[in-house]
Scaffold this active site. Structure first.
Site, mmCIF file in Angstrom:
data_model
loop_
_atom_site.group_PDB
_atom_site.id
_atom_site.type_symbol
_atom_site.label_atom_id
_atom_site.label_comp_id
_atom_site.label_asym_id
_atom_site.label_seq_id
_atom_site.Cartn_x
_atom_site.Cartn_y
_atom_site.Cartn_z
ATOM 1 N N ASP A 34 0.816 -1.215 0.000
ATOM 2 C CA ASP A 34 0.000 0.000 0.000
ATOM 3 C C ASP A 34 0.847 1.262 0.000
ATOM 4 O O ASP A 34 2.056 1.209 0.209
ATOM 5 C CB ASP A 34 -0.966 -0.004 1.204
ATOM 6 C CG ASP A 34 -0.322 -0.501 2.495
ATOM 7 O OD1 ASP A 34 0.905 -0.469 2.590
ATOM 8 O OD2 ASP A 34 -1.064 -0.913 3.399
ATOM 9 N N ASN B 294 -7.349 -2.381 14.385
ATOM 10 C CA ASN B 294 -8.765 -2.598 14.048
ATOM 11 C C ASN B 294 -8.970 -3.811 13.139
ATOM 12 O O ASN B 294 -10.063 -4.033 12.638
ATOM 13 C CB ASN B 294 -9.362 -1.341 13.401
ATOM 14 C CG ASN B 294 -8.757 -1.025 12.036
ATOM 15 O OD1 ASN B 294 -7.885 -1.738 11.555
ATOM 16 N ND2 ASN B 294 -9.222 0.046 11.421
ATOM 17 N N HIS C 125 -7.284 -4.439 10.249
ATOM 18 C CA HIS C 125 -6.988 -4.294 8.821
ATOM 19 C C HIS C 125 -5.731 -5.067 8.429
ATOM 20 O O HIS C 125 -4.828 -5.259 9.233
ATOM 21 C CB HIS C 125 -6.918 -2.821 8.385
ATOM 22 C CG HIS C 125 -5.725 -2.039 8.852
ATOM 23 N ND1 HIS C 125 -5.802 -0.719 9.227
ATOM 24 C CD2 HIS C 125 -4.409 -2.371 8.984
ATOM 25 C CE1 HIS C 125 -4.598 -0.278 9.543
ATOM 26 N NE2 HIS C 125 -3.738 -1.268 9.413
ATOM 27 N N GLU D 164 -9.661 -1.918 5.369
ATOM 28 C CA GLU D 164 -10.232 -1.560 6.664
ATOM 29 C C GLU D 164 -11.461 -2.427 6.964
ATOM 30 O O GLU D 164 -12.024 -3.055 6.049
ATOM 31 C CB GLU D 164 -10.626 -0.081 6.644
ATOM 32 C CG GLU D 164 -9.450 0.884 6.458
ATOM 33 C CD GLU D 164 -8.650 1.119 7.739
ATOM 34 O OE1 GLU D 164 -8.521 0.193 8.557
ATOM 35 O OE2 GLU D 164 -8.141 2.248 7.905
HETATM 36 C C1 F6R Z 1 1.532 -1.520 6.157
HETATM 37 C C2 F6R Z 1 0.175 -2.014 6.261
HETATM 38 C C3 F6R Z 1 -0.578 -2.032 7.542
HETATM 39 C C4 F6R Z 1 0.270 -2.360 8.770
HETATM 40 C C5 F6R Z 1 -0.589 -2.329 10.039
HETATM 41 C C6 F6R Z 1 0.219 -2.587 11.284
HETATM 42 O O1 F6R Z 1 1.995 -1.593 4.819
HETATM 43 O O2 F6R Z 1 -0.380 -2.382 5.266
HETATM 44 O O3 F6R Z 1 -1.615 -2.974 7.439
HETATM 45 O O4 F6R Z 1 0.858 -3.620 8.621
HETATM 46 O O5 F6R Z 1 -1.198 -1.076 10.140
HETATM 47 O O6 F6R Z 1 1.125 -1.538 11.478
HETATM 48 P P1 F6R Z 1 2.277 -1.607 12.584
HETATM 49 O O7 F6R Z 1 3.177 -2.712 12.157
HETATM 50 O O8 F6R Z 1 2.949 -0.253 12.497
HETATM 51 O O9 F6R Z 1 1.598 -1.866 13.882
#
Ligand code: F6R
Length: 241
Positions: free
Chosen positions: A68, A136, A138, A143
């Site tokens: 992403d 959450n 995702h 989401e």
């Molecule tokens: C990042 C992504 C997100 C993260 C998620 C967890 O490319 O797609 O899904 O993996 O938000 O983020 P952290 O690892 O910072 O807790």
């Protein structure tokens, strides 16, 4: 099918994730890696860089696709996911620039760009997809409420996600409101998924992912249907299992 590993420290979690990655890259030097940003895989990338420097493990024929990118941040922005990936991994290994793929958050035609990224992904399925999970539920920026049938698309970020990521920006207002992300279908196409989650903040969602109902309200719960998910956790993230 989940293969779950639980360790005391983030260092050990990162070491395990690295071992999984190193095995793949050694066995298949032209593997397609699906990569994630965020805090969770930073230790994994650090170990890949160290191993490249110390042992010469080569990424010359590796191809990468990132999950992403924020919409509206130029690639040169300090918080773009492109900058993150170059600083944490790409600039320190021998992957070819042309083999690196990230969705663009500044394309003049985002819908067409997402469709083109999708076509490329379908033609180059990931041998492994590195994932973190949002508090959450995702995965990527899919989401809660995202369709399990989704492909690469533009999303509106939930308030919780913007709050979670505000730590990287001066103010909450600066956190982008939209992103372009691989869809759930793209993630599920990967042969193996390598999920890294640590800290108590992830304990509820890790439970939901592994033991909860499969529901679009918890996007990560779709992984219960994937044939091979390696989940690497610290004790805090595993504490509700
Ligand atoms: C990042 C992504 C997100 C993260 C998620 C967890 O490319 O797609 O899904 O993996 O938000 O983020 P952290 O690892 O910072 O807790």
């Amino acid at each position: 099918m989940f293969e779950i590993f639980v360790y005391d420290t983030y260092e050990e979690v990162s070491q395990k994730a690295f071992e999984v990655m190193k095995k793949l890259v050694s066995e298949k030097p032209n593997a397609v890696l699906g990569l994630a940003t965020g805090s969770s895989p930073v230790g994994l990338y650090k170990k890949m860089v160290e191993d490249h420097k110390n042992n010469g493990t080569s990424y010359a024929d590796i191809v990468s696709y990132n999950l992403d990118e924020y919409i509206g941040l130029p690639v040169t922005h300090s918080q773009s996911y492109s900058t993150f990936m170059h600083e944490n991994l790409f600039d320190a290994i021998d992957i070819k620039k042309g083999n690196v793929h990230l969705p663009s958050g500044v394309s003049s035609n985002l819908e067409k760009h997402a469709a083109d990224y999708e076509t490329e992904l379908e033609q180059n399925p990931q041998d492994i997809q590195v994932l973190g999970v949002g508090s959450n539920g995702h995965i990527g920026f899919n989401e809660p409420g995202s369709s399990f049938d989704s492909v690469t698309h533009v999303v509106t970020l939930k308030h919780q996600t913007r709050l979670d990521n505000a730590r990287f920006f001066a103010t909450l207002e600066e956190v982008p409101t939209h992103a372009v992300t691989m869809g759930i279908q793209d993630i599920m196409r990967a042969k193996t998924i390598l999920m890294v989650a640590t800290s108590l903040k992830k304990a509820d969602v890790v439970y939901g992912m592994i033991k909860g109902d499969i529901s679009e309200n918890v996007p990560a719960s779709i992984l219960q249907k994937h044939p091979h998910v390696i989940v690497v956790l610290d004790k805090a993230a595993a504490s509700k299992l």
